[in-house]
Design a protein around this motif. Sequence first.
Motif, PDB file in Angstrom:
ATOM      1  N   ASP A  18       0.843  -1.191   0.000  1.00 34.94           N
ATOM      2  CA  ASP A  18       0.000   0.000   0.000  1.00 34.94           C
ATOM      3  C   ASP A  18       0.879   1.243   0.000  1.00 34.94           C
ATOM      4  OD1 ASP A  18      -2.543  -1.238   0.045  1.00 34.94           O
ATOM      5  OD2 ASP A  18      -2.320  -1.654   2.181  1.00 34.94           O
ATOM      6  N   MET A  19       0.414   2.278  -0.674  1.00 38.48           N
ATOM      7  CA  MET A  19       1.141   3.544  -0.725  1.00 38.48           C
ATOM      8  C   MET A  19       0.618   4.444   0.386  1.00 38.48           C
ATOM      9  SD  MET A  19       1.850   6.009  -3.984  1.00 38.48           S
ATOM     10  CE  MET A  19       3.224   7.168  -3.932  1.00 38.48           C
ATOM     11  N   THR A  20       1.461   4.771   1.344  1.00 43.24           N
ATOM     12  CA  THR A  20       1.064   5.570   2.503  1.00 43.24           C
ATOM     13  C   THR A  20       1.248   7.057   2.217  1.00 43.24           C
ATOM     14  OG1 THR A  20       3.272   5.524   3.467  1.00 43.24           O
ATOM     15  CG2 THR A  20       1.791   3.676   3.999  1.00 43.24           C
ATOM     16  N   ARG A  44       0.641  -0.633  -4.981  1.00 41.28           N
ATOM     17  CA  ARG A  44      -0.526  -1.071  -5.749  1.00 41.28           C
ATOM     18  C   ARG A  44      -0.761  -0.058  -6.859  1.00 41.28           C
ATOM     19  NH1 ARG A  44      -2.611  -5.365  -3.559  1.00 41.28           N
ATOM     20  NH2 ARG A  44      -2.257  -5.764  -1.346  1.00 41.28           N
ATOM     21  N   PRO A  45      -0.867  -0.528  -8.107  1.00 41.47           N
ATOM     22  CA  PRO A  45      -0.904   0.386  -9.252  1.00 41.47           C
ATOM     23  C   PRO A  45      -1.986   1.455  -9.158  1.00 41.47           C
ATOM     24  CG  PRO A  45      -0.571  -1.850 -10.002  1.00 41.47           C
ATOM     25  CD  PRO A  45      -0.833  -1.943  -8.535  1.00 41.47           C
ATOM     26  N   ARG A  54      -2.173   8.945  -6.950  1.00 48.12           N
ATOM     27  CA  ARG A  54      -1.221   9.945  -6.452  1.00 48.12           C
ATOM     28  C   ARG A  54      -0.588  10.706  -7.622  1.00 48.12           C
ATOM     29  NH1 ARG A  54      -1.762  10.678  -0.850  1.00 48.12           N
ATOM     30  NH2 ARG A  54      -2.025   8.625   0.149  1.00 48.12           N
ATOM     31  N   MET A  55      -0.248   9.990  -8.683  1.00 41.44           N
ATOM     32  CA  MET A  55       0.351  10.640  -9.845  1.00 41.44           C
ATOM     33  C   MET A  55      -0.660  11.529 -10.564  1.00 41.44           C
ATOM     34  SD  MET A  55       3.469  10.018  -9.864  1.00 41.44           S
ATOM     35  CE  MET A  55       3.851  10.737 -11.461  1.00 41.44           C
ATOM     36  N   LEU A  56      -1.921  11.166 -10.496  1.00 37.72           N
ATOM     37  CA  LEU A  56      -2.956  12.003 -11.076  1.00 37.72           C
ATOM     38  C   LEU A  56      -2.993  13.359 -10.385  1.00 37.72           C
ATOM     39  CD1 LEU A  56      -5.389  12.262 -12.994  1.00 37.72           C
ATOM     40  CD2 LEU A  56      -6.805  11.245 -11.210  1.00 37.72           C
ATOM     41  N   GLY A  57      -2.917  13.338  -9.050  1.00 39.53           N
ATOM     42  CA  GLY A  57      -2.876  14.600  -8.310  1.00 39.53           C
ATOM     43  C   GLY A  57      -1.638  15.415  -8.644  1.00 39.53           C
ATOM     44  N   TRP A  58      -0.468  14.745  -8.721  1.00 35.92           N
ATOM     45  CA  TRP A  58       0.763  15.461  -9.063  1.00 35.92           C
ATOM     46  C   TRP A  58       0.653  16.063 -10.463  1.00 35.92           C
ATOM     47  CZ3 TRP A  58       3.941  14.509 -13.240  1.00 35.92           C
ATOM     48  CH2 TRP A  58       5.104  15.286 -13.295  1.00 35.92           C
ATOM     49  N   ARG A  94     -10.636  11.016   0.678  1.00 40.07           N
ATOM     50  CA  ARG A  94     -10.117  10.419   1.913  1.00 40.07           C
ATOM     51  C   ARG A  94      -8.640  10.055   1.769  1.00 40.07           C
ATOM     52  NH1 ARG A  94     -13.153   6.198   1.996  1.00 40.07           N
ATOM     53  NH2 ARG A  94     -14.912   7.279   2.992  1.00 40.07           N
ATOM     54  N   GLN A  95      -8.266   9.532   0.608  1.00 39.37           N
ATOM     55  CA  GLN A  95      -6.876   9.114   0.390  1.00 39.37           C
ATOM     56  C   GLN A  95      -5.919  10.299   0.289  1.00 39.37           C
ATOM     57  OE1 GLN A  95      -7.070   6.696  -3.106  1.00 39.37           O
ATOM     58  NE2 GLN A  95      -8.283   5.077  -2.140  1.00 39.37           N
ATOM     59  N   HIS A  96      -6.452  11.453  -0.106  1.00 44.54           N
ATOM     60  CA  HIS A  96      -5.587  12.610  -0.293  1.00 44.54           C
ATOM     61  C   HIS A  96      -5.756  13.638   0.813  1.00 44.54           C
ATOM     62  CE1 HIS A  96      -4.029  11.583  -4.311  1.00 44.54           C
ATOM     63  NE2 HIS A  96      -5.172  10.919  -4.411  1.00 44.54           N
TER      64      HIS A  96
END
Length: 513
Positions: free
Chosen positions: A309-311, A350-351, A357-361, A511-513
Amino acid sequence: MAAKALNVLIVDDEMPLRQELRLFPWEECGAVLIGEAGNGEEALQQIESQAPDVVVTDITMPIMDGITLIRELRRRHPAVQIILLTCHSDFRYVQEALRLGALEYLLKVSMDEVEMKQALEKVRAAIAKDRHSRDSEKSERRLQQAALFGKLLHGREPDEAEWRQLGLDGTGRRVLARIVLHAPNPAYVAAKQRLQHALNDIEGTVGSGISWLSVTEKEYFVLLPADEAGDAQAETMRGILQALTACLEEGLREAEHAAAAHAIVSGPFAGGKELALALARTNEWKEALFYDGADAGGVFAGSPLPLADMTDKHAKEMQEMLRKSGRSPESLKDCLQNGFFEWCAERRFRPQQLKQRMLGWRVDWLKAQDAAGLGGAGIERLLEAGTLREMTAALQGEIEAIESGSRRPRFEIRAATEWIQENMKQPISLPILAEHVGLSPQYVSRLFREETGYSVGEYITRLRMERAVELLRGTNKKVYEIAEEVGIPSYRYFTVTFRNWTGVSPTDFKRQH
């Protein structure tokens, strides 16, 4: 296209009649004589190896008569059509034979070329009707099975009746192969058609033990009998993939677009619960192949390497890495290709989490470049990337496109995109946009797609989703407030659209961001 010739087998204990039928002009009737037998028992042996379309048989014969032969054919080979050869005295047997499923009967004493031709035409029509019926049944069954797999893929449990549609009664063991098609957009439709034709051919050639279905456009599920032990099943799948890949290459050679497929093969299972577990294991492999690659024609079995998981800590580390390398386009591209790639490959996130996360960046980076909504790769290429290398290549391509100005559209389209961004909260239609830029709707539609690669509707939706990502990450606004702000007042429609674009609901993304 000429109809396929009918394969004919003659069964009669009278040698003179068989000799006469050998001389019959079968080719003129669109048929070919493939063999003859003196009784029903000999005929059954030949049918196993010769696979005739029609059997022309006498009724009264030694060892096994015609009535018994017909019963056996209906039981063992129901697709084979039957024409009777009989005498007047056999009429009561004719009635029994017709009741059992014989298609036509001819009198030996008066049989001529015209009658045989008519009988064969009746056979051809019956075969076409049976084939259409079987194809319809197969298509209906495939749709039902696809719906069941769709439930499984979304984590829902099918009921007992739905499990029976797959024939999983616990008695026979199966293996699940998940085939993923790789084809660029210009070649995708042709590749999909050829892949499906090849699967149909394999299904028909190998027999009823193999069946296939599709739930999503680029994925196909194949159920195979698990009679073989160990790695033999994977070898069978490799042979099937080789045939599929050869079919794709042959069909797309002139188009100069590469297409291939890879497969993930499960362990054997018998019941529905085991199928659900096998499907979950293929999901694990599908995610793992984001890092491990998916070679053309490759077959993957067993257990993949685990994912993590990406924390939030990882996300901050990633942001800092990309920020430091963002001083110039070259350093950023180098980071994506090397340092960032190695960092992700080592941690095996996990892809879907990494892509979010890359979408936000990406949204932040485009905004900093004053290019929000004009990136060449777009959300689609990022989210649809099948491997880490594809994802970083898509982002590199986007950087290069903006750097070179190759995405800078004509004045009229720049004016249109600026107006869309300024009026995103309002209902926007093609006629309104055309009126604003002073062109006809038809011309704006064509020019917009030529200049941006998107239709007006696709561009507006993409822009709204990018803005929604930005608001979900950077504000405390409620989801329904963000939906209104990006011009989609329907909360349900906004949620469905956002999930289709990002793979998660707006609430989960926030929630994730």
